[in-house]
Design a protein around this motif. Structure first.
Motif, short mmCIF file in Angstrom:
data_model
loop_
_atom_site.label_atom_id
_atom_site.label_comp_id
_atom_site.label_asym_id
_atom_site.label_seq_id
_atom_site.Cartn_x
_atom_site.Cartn_y
_atom_site.Cartn_z
N HIS A 135 0.85 -1.19 0.00
CA HIS A 135 0.00 0.00 0.00
C HIS A 135 0.89 1.24 0.00
N CYS A 153 3.55 -1.54 3.60
CA CYS A 153 3.25 -0.25 2.98
C CYS A 153 4.54 0.45 2.63
N GLU A 211 9.84 1.42 3.74
CA GLU A 211 8.85 0.34 3.71
C GLU A 211 8.68 -0.21 5.12
N LEU A 231 -6.44 -0.56 1.33
CA LEU A 231 -6.29 -1.07 2.69
C LEU A 231 -7.63 -1.53 3.24
#
Length: 405
Positions: free
Chosen positions: A234, A353, A368, A344
């Motif tokens: 995401h 993410c 990340e 999400l």
């Protein structure tokens, strides 16, 4: 209240994240699923975590007697009405017709200020919180069994007790890691035992999801070994030209971590000479070697597991915590605005993410992280956006879940 449950309202795909029509709140009884009604809620906030119960808070406004009569079908005015109310009901959170969560309501507190109309303040928990309200009151021994088989047996044993079957299912499969465990009637709950089983070296992760199966919604205790999460990543960003990150914060606390962990257990039964006093078991110290080699001082923390009388289990607990919380606990918090169709979902905990930061403090870069929890706030009078606070791996927002010394 309606005699039959109405159809869940549908919303067109272009519905923007404004107004409060996107969410609906359906109330049912926990054990039999009997529909009680839809209620309009305000100031809603709900979260979900891996290996921890999530929480729910909301307010039920009562602007008129007619609305009060509808609310009383779910939260009775009279304490002699036992078929509804806090402790009996759950709320399903429906976002654009899709179930985003289920919470057992544990508190419903009516109140009125000198300037307003009555309202009821609600608090609740996910169903793993309910499991922490049911005590394990018989001995359950396990020798050389897969840890997921033990998880499955604990859930089955809880639901075999009178009035404790909530229809929770555990997916098939095993982890390949075997454990020895003996649970006794010492006041511990099924939820505590499951959390302790998971939070050891080479343990597993779990969360309670609502999933569609054969045309119905199933309560599922989803597990993952060694971790939960799918391949989806995401994307969120903060930069000079804006982005969907609305706020961020970082905290580094050496007072919440340690460089040397031990786990203290219970006192094993005495053998032989009864005059010799037994002492509680204690693991060896497990050190954060990389931190100490880099110049960190010794910072001790001893965690208490009073029900454990197996030395190897205590070693696993100490090894787990020196891995997940060495040195300082680093906390990163990001609040993001959700669009009408976000990637999400509360059932996607464990996903990763990617976060882009470019501001006066951060040089432009991507980082990340893994998402282990979400706190969602639908649109309200105080806030014109639907917001989600990301709980990222490495956070300890509520302690270690066991006693500390």
């Amino acid at each position: 209240a309606a005699a039959e449950e109405p159809e869940i309202p549908t919303f067109p795909p272009f519905t923007p994240t404004r107004g409060d029509a996107l969410y609906a709140y359906r109330f049912r009884r926990l054990r039999d699923g009997h529909f009680l009604g839809f209620l309009d809620l305000a100031d809603v906030s709900f979260d979900k975590r891996i290996n921890q119960p999530g929480s729910f808070t909301a307010t039920v406004p009562i602007p008129s007697r007619a609305v009060g009569d509808l609310v009383a079908e779910v939260f009775p005015r009279d304490s002699t009405v036992l078929s509804a109310g806090a402790g009996v009901v759950v709320v399903d959170i429906l976002r654009a017709g899709e179930v985003w969560g289920e919470y057992w309501i544990t508190e419903a507190n009516p109140t009125q200020s000198d300037r307003g109309t009555p309202e009821i303040h609600l608090q609740g928990t996910t169903l793993d919180g309910y499991m922490s309200s049911v005590e394990l009151q018989a001995e359950l021994p396990f020798a050389g069994e897969d840890q997921i088989a033990i998880l499955r047996a604990l859930v089955a044993d809880m639901q075999s007790q009178s009035h404790a079957n909530i229809g929770l299912v555990v997916p098939a499969g095993t982890s390949g890691v075997v454990r020895d465990r003996t649970y006794t009637d010492d006041g511990g709950t099924y939820g505590q035992r499951i959390q302790q089983l998971a939070e050891v070296d080479n343990g597993f992760e779990y969360t309670v999801d609502l999933v569609a199966s054969e045309g119905t919604i199933v309560r599922q205790l989803t597990w993952g070994y060694p971790k939960l999460g799918g391949p989806e990543v995401h994307i969120f960003g903060w930069g000079p030209n804006g982005g969907d990150i609305t706020a961020w914060a970082e905290q580094v606390s050496a007072a919440r971590g340690a460089t040397r962990y031990r786990a203290r257990g219970g006192t094993p039964p005495s053998e032989g000479d009864a005059s010799v006093s037994a002492t509680a078991l204690l693991s060896a110290p497990h050190e954060a070697t990389a931190h100490l080699a880099a110049g960190w001082p010794r910072i001790d923390r001893t965690l208490s597991y009073s029900d454990v009388i197996v030395q190897d289990t205590l070693e696993d607990y100490a090894a787990h915590w020196v891995t997940v919380a060495p040195g300082a606990v680093r906390v990163e918090t990001y609040t993001v605005a959700l669009g009408a169709s976000p990637s999400l979902h509360p059932n996607k905990l464990g996903d990763r993410c990617r976060i882009y930061l470019d501001n006066e403090w951060h040089a432009p870069h991507w980082r990340e992280r893994r998402i282990i929890g979400l706190r969602i706030r639908p649109v309200s009078r105080q806030n014109g956006k639907e917001l989600a606070e990301l709980v990222l791996e490495g956070q300890e927002d509520g302690g270690f879940g066991v006693g500390e010394e």
